[in-house]
Design a protein around this motif. Structure first.
Motif: not given
Length: 147
Positions: A55-56, A90-95, A100-101, A129-134
């Motif tokens: 995501x970065x 519902x949730x949408x996001x990225x570590x 992240x793994x 450690x977690x970012x919402x996609x929106x």
């Protein structure tokens, strides 16, 4: 787009039914499959076919990609009876690295409830450690860094 030095070693660059992935969608740009360790009632991952590390690595040129990822996530959850625009369903996001793994961009698409408190904690909004996609998408639309 950020390319991996060794995409052959990336497990998400090798996504296929033959490699044990439970694929629910494939097109020219995206692949969606079930998470191997689901944290919620429904837990899918959506990845771009192009290898983008994390995501970065995203910038405003990736806005259309993120929009497609989120649209697909909404459709897949809706097809399973969830209301994808309802935060309670519902949730949408990225570590966020280093949490992240796998270093291949993957969006978590979750139909709630979470399986347990630990899983819920892993996907908590506002944590480093977690970012919402929106949130990521909005920042990119503004010409800012993803995080």
């Amino acid at each position: 787009m950020v390319l991996c030095c060794f995409p052959r070693s990336c497990p998400f660059c090798q996504v296929s039914v033959d490699n044990g992935f439970r694929i629910v969608h494939e097109d020219d740009h995206l692949i969606a499959f079930h998470d191997r360790s689901p944290g919620a009632k429904v837990h899918l991952l959506i990845i771009p076919r192009a290898h983008i590390t994390t995501v970065k690595a995203l910038d405003n040129s990736h806005v259309p990609l993120l929009e497609k990822m989120m649209d697909l996530g909404r459709k897949l959850l809706s097809d399973q009876g969830f209301k994808p625009d309802d935060d309670t369903q519902a949730r949408f996001g990225f570590h966020v690295p280093p949490f992240n793994s796998i270093n291949h961009l993957h969006m978590h698409v979750q139909g709630l409830p979470y399986k347990n408190t630990l899983r819920k904690w892993k996907y908590t909004r506002g944590c480093p450690w977690y970012a919402e996609a929106s949130h990521v998408l909005e920042r990119l639309r503004q010409g800012l860094e993803a995080l």
